[in-house]
Design a protein around this motif. Structure first.
Motif, mmCIF file in Angstrom:
data_model
loop_
_atom_site.group_PDB
_atom_site.id
_atom_site.type_symbol
_atom_site.label_atom_id
_atom_site.label_comp_id
_atom_site.label_asym_id
_atom_site.label_seq_id
_atom_site.Cartn_x
_atom_site.Cartn_y
_atom_site.Cartn_z
ATOM 1 N N LEU A 36 -21.385 -31.771 7.145
ATOM 2 C CA LEU A 36 -20.396 -31.295 8.124
ATOM 3 C C LEU A 36 -20.648 -31.992 9.459
ATOM 4 O O LEU A 36 -21.755 -31.923 9.999
ATOM 5 C CB LEU A 36 -20.498 -29.773 8.272
ATOM 6 C CG LEU A 36 -19.472 -29.077 9.188
ATOM 7 C CD1 LEU A 36 -19.243 -27.638 8.719
ATOM 8 C CD2 LEU A 36 -19.907 -29.058 10.654
ATOM 9 N N VAL A 37 -19.633 -32.695 9.968
ATOM 10 C CA VAL A 37 -19.728 -33.348 11.275
ATOM 11 C C VAL A 37 -19.030 -32.450 12.291
ATOM 12 O O VAL A 37 -17.849 -32.136 12.151
ATOM 13 C CB VAL A 37 -19.094 -34.756 11.248
ATOM 14 C CG1 VAL A 37 -19.162 -35.401 12.620
ATOM 15 C CG2 VAL A 37 -19.810 -35.649 10.228
ATOM 16 N N GLN A 38 -19.783 -32.021 13.315
ATOM 17 C CA GLN A 38 -19.309 -30.952 14.193
ATOM 18 C C GLN A 38 -18.173 -31.335 15.140
ATOM 19 O O GLN A 38 -17.352 -30.506 15.494
ATOM 20 C CB GLN A 38 -20.479 -30.423 15.033
ATOM 21 C CG GLN A 38 -21.472 -29.618 14.220
ATOM 22 C CD GLN A 38 -22.603 -29.114 15.098
ATOM 23 O OE1 GLN A 38 -23.271 -29.902 15.767
ATOM 24 N NE2 GLN A 38 -22.815 -27.821 15.117
ATOM 25 N N GLY A 39 -18.142 -32.576 15.631
ATOM 26 C CA GLY A 39 -17.114 -32.960 16.594
ATOM 27 C C GLY A 39 -17.539 -32.703 18.028
ATOM 28 O O GLY A 39 -18.653 -32.243 18.302
ATOM 29 N N ILE A 40 -16.618 -32.978 18.970
ATOM 30 C CA ILE A 40 -16.920 -32.899 20.401
ATOM 31 C C ILE A 40 -17.269 -31.482 20.838
ATOM 32 O O ILE A 40 -18.098 -31.281 21.703
ATOM 33 C CB ILE A 40 -15.706 -33.420 21.224
ATOM 34 C CG1 ILE A 40 -15.645 -34.945 21.145
ATOM 35 C CG2 ILE A 40 -15.805 -33.000 22.690
ATOM 36 C CD1 ILE A 40 -14.434 -35.561 21.801
ATOM 37 N N GLN A 41 -16.610 -30.495 20.238
ATOM 38 C CA GLN A 41 -16.812 -29.103 20.664
ATOM 39 C C GLN A 41 -17.344 -28.281 19.490
ATOM 40 O O GLN A 41 -16.590 -27.609 18.799
ATOM 41 C CB GLN A 41 -15.479 -28.521 21.158
ATOM 42 C CG GLN A 41 -15.607 -27.179 21.842
ATOM 43 C CD GLN A 41 -14.257 -26.683 22.333
ATOM 44 O OE1 GLN A 41 -13.229 -26.835 21.674
ATOM 45 N NE2 GLN A 41 -14.252 -26.070 23.486
ATOM 46 N N PRO A 42 -18.678 -28.343 19.243
ATOM 47 C CA PRO A 42 -19.225 -27.578 18.104
ATOM 48 C C PRO A 42 -18.870 -26.098 18.221
ATOM 49 O O PRO A 42 -19.032 -25.495 19.272
ATOM 50 C CB PRO A 42 -20.740 -27.794 18.247
ATOM 51 C CG PRO A 42 -20.872 -29.084 18.990
ATOM 52 C CD PRO A 42 -19.713 -29.103 19.952
ATOM 53 N N GLY A 43 -18.347 -25.545 17.115
ATOM 54 C CA GLY A 43 -17.921 -24.150 17.145
ATOM 55 C C GLY A 43 -16.451 -23.982 17.474
ATOM 56 O O GLY A 43 -15.882 -22.918 17.280
ATOM 57 N N GLY A 44 -15.822 -25.052 17.990
ATOM 58 C CA GLY A 44 -14.386 -25.005 18.232
ATOM 59 C C GLY A 44 -13.972 -24.073 19.363
ATOM 60 O O GLY A 44 -14.754 -23.760 20.260
ATOM 61 N N GLN A 45 -12.718 -23.609 19.284
ATOM 62 C CA GLN A 45 -12.146 -22.829 20.382
ATOM 63 C C GLN A 45 -12.847 -21.495 20.623
ATOM 64 O O GLN A 45 -12.819 -20.977 21.734
ATOM 65 C CB GLN A 45 -10.662 -22.557 20.112
ATOM 66 C CG GLN A 45 -9.806 -23.804 20.165
ATOM 67 C CD GLN A 45 -8.374 -23.497 19.776
ATOM 68 O OE1 GLN A 45 -7.671 -22.822 20.503
ATOM 69 N NE2 GLN A 45 -7.948 -23.969 18.626
ATOM 70 N N LEU A 46 -13.497 -20.945 19.589
ATOM 71 C CA LEU A 46 -14.159 -19.648 19.772
ATOM 72 C C LEU A 46 -15.351 -19.740 20.723
ATOM 73 O O LEU A 46 -15.777 -18.737 21.281
ATOM 74 C CB LEU A 46 -14.602 -19.063 18.430
ATOM 75 C CG LEU A 46 -13.511 -18.372 17.611
ATOM 76 C CD1 LEU A 46 -14.105 -17.707 16.393
ATOM 77 C CD2 LEU A 46 -12.756 -17.337 18.433
ATOM 78 N N THR A 47 -15.880 -20.947 20.908
ATOM 79 C CA THR A 47 -17.019 -21.077 21.834
ATOM 80 C C THR A 47 -16.573 -20.914 23.276
ATOM 81 O O THR A 47 -17.396 -20.734 24.161
ATOM 82 C CB THR A 47 -17.734 -22.432 21.677
ATOM 83 O OG1 THR A 47 -16.782 -23.479 21.899
ATOM 84 C CG2 THR A 47 -18.354 -22.574 20.316
ATOM 85 N N ILE A 48 -15.263 -21.000 23.530
ATOM 86 C CA ILE A 48 -14.763 -20.767 24.893
ATOM 87 C C ILE A 48 -13.914 -19.489 24.950
ATOM 88 O O ILE A 48 -13.075 -19.317 25.801
ATOM 89 C CB ILE A 48 -13.975 -21.984 25.448
ATOM 90 C CG1 ILE A 48 -12.814 -22.380 24.537
ATOM 91 C CG2 ILE A 48 -14.908 -23.162 25.653
ATOM 92 C CD1 ILE A 48 -11.876 -23.402 25.128
ATOM 93 N N THR A 49 -14.193 -18.580 23.990
ATOM 94 C CA THR A 49 -13.526 -17.275 23.969
ATOM 95 C C THR A 49 -14.600 -16.223 24.209
ATOM 96 O O THR A 49 -15.589 -16.187 23.483
ATOM 97 C CB THR A 49 -12.862 -17.020 22.593
ATOM 98 O OG1 THR A 49 -12.023 -18.125 22.292
ATOM 99 C CG2 THR A 49 -12.055 -15.749 22.594
ATOM 100 N N THR A 50 -14.424 -15.400 25.228
ATOM 101 C CA THR A 50 -15.489 -14.433 25.513
ATOM 102 C C THR A 50 -15.538 -13.331 24.475
ATOM 103 O O THR A 50 -16.445 -13.277 23.669
ATOM 104 C CB THR A 50 -15.289 -13.785 26.903
ATOM 105 O OG1 THR A 50 -13.916 -13.490 27.056
ATOM 106 C CG2 THR A 50 -15.759 -14.692 27.990
ATOM 107 N N ASP A 51 -14.542 -12.484 24.474
ATOM 108 C CA ASP A 51 -14.596 -11.280 23.664
ATOM 109 C C ASP A 51 -13.610 -11.376 22.516
ATOM 110 O O ASP A 51 -12.407 -11.460 22.738
ATOM 111 C CB ASP A 51 -14.246 -10.081 24.559
ATOM 112 C CG ASP A 51 -15.004 -8.842 24.139
ATOM 113 O OD1 ASP A 51 -15.803 -8.955 23.204
ATOM 114 O OD2 ASP A 51 -14.781 -7.780 24.739
#
Length: 333
Positions: A36-51
């Motif tokens: 699995l190659v993670q890309g620029i933002q590992p974890g995707g959009q959820l990493t910039i979602t607080t709650d």
């Protein structure tokens, strides 16, 4: 190949949101030994979602924490997770070839695309000019810079309302600008927004220009135009957050796979199969309807099972409809 910078795998997963990590869990359990190659933002959009309040089993969970757990789960099952970004992908023949930003070349018998989506921008020159200097598309990344300041958010969906509510933790006032006279966000989110004492909504307006200073560079306000009368209103603010939706991250495959609805990868209904055999798509890259973490995870599961079935067929193994190896070979007639 003897080249040390080439890695071969039966299954390459590109992307590391709920779709990518879930695909990793299922593919590993099927003994496919995926990379699995993670890309620029590992974890995707959820990493910039607080709650996150709609992930089953967690009444409330922080987005980054959820993604850390998913990554650990995929790794525990046997997925090899690589911190790299795929810059080009050749789907014209098998094995498929992906080029990593690190210099590593990945070759694979099957590929799962889980590259997700990215924030859309208004496309204003002034917005571009002040990006990183008061203009942002990520409240959770940049909100704390605006403690005690006035902030403007533009948009009308869940993202815009979530960002506006989150920013009330820092701002003295949050103005939400929307081009229509009603929001598209979930009703529960709208109720919270309208009740909040720090929030004001400016209906039927679009943002024409971001205004600010040059030395030092910084946002000082926005010019909003009424969509019917054309009247201009200047709203003072130190931060301007753009929350007008997301576009699928399909650049890698734009001339290679069939697409629809403005760049979403098209899959065969009820499956994750794309127009190229052996290439599967899951999550926000292909889903213009639901765009939820839980549906992305579900598609990641489907993609792994579809890939397992495809690889078994290619290698002459009998398979069941569910994508798992058949228990025994059917007797010849």
């Amino acid at each position: 190949m003897s080249d040390a910078a080439t890695r071969h795998t039966r299954l390459l997963i590109i992307g590391s949101g709920p779709a990518g990590y879930t695909a990793g869990v299922y593919a590993s359990r099927a003994m496919l030994e995926p990379i699995l190659v993670q890309g620029i933002q590992p974890g995707g959009q959820l990493t910039i979602t607080t709650d996150v309040e709609n992930w089953p089993g967690d009444a409330s969970v922080m987005g980054p924490d959820l993604m850390v757990r998913m990554e650990a789960h995929a790794k525990e099952m046997g997925t090899e997770i690589i911190s790299d970004h795929v810059t080009s992908l050749d789907l014209s023949k098998r094995p498929f070839v992906a080029q990593g930003d690190s210099g590593t070349r990945y070759t694979a018998e099957a590929v799962i695309l889980a590259t997700g989506a990215q924030a859309k921008w208004l496309g204003l020159p002034s917005e571009e000019h002040f990006k990183g200097f008061g203009v942002s598309a990520c409240a959770t990344c940049d909100g704390f810079f605006y403690r005690g300041q006035e902030i403007v958010v533009i948009g009308g969906g869940n993202t815009a309302v979530e960002e506006a509510l989150f920013l009330t933790n820092f701002a003295s006032k949050v103005t939400l600008i929307h081009r229509r006279d009603s929001l598209r966000a979930e009703k529960i989110m709208q109720d919270r927004l309208f009740k909040h004492p720090k929030v004001e909504v400016l209906w039927n307006h679009t943002v024409e220009e971001v205004i600010g200073s040059e030395a030092p560079r910084g946002v000082e306000g926005v010019r909003a135009r009424h969509v019917e009368t054309g009247e201009i209103t200047e709203i003072p603010c130190k931060g301007f957050f753009v929350a007008i939706g997301h576009a699928p991250a399909s650049e890698l495959v734009k001339d290679q796979l069939e697409m629809h609805n403005g760049g979403y990868v098209k899959v065969e209904p009820g499956t994750t199969r794309t127009s190229v055999p052996g290439v599967f798509a899951a999550g926000d890259l292909t889903d213009h309807v639901y765009r939820q973490a839980v549906t992305s995870a579900g598609m990641g599961c489907m993609a792994a099972l579809d890939a397992e079935k495809f690889l078994a067929e290619q290698e002459g193994e009998p398979v069941t409809e569910a994508g798992a190896y058949a228990a025994e070979t059917p007797a010849a007639e």
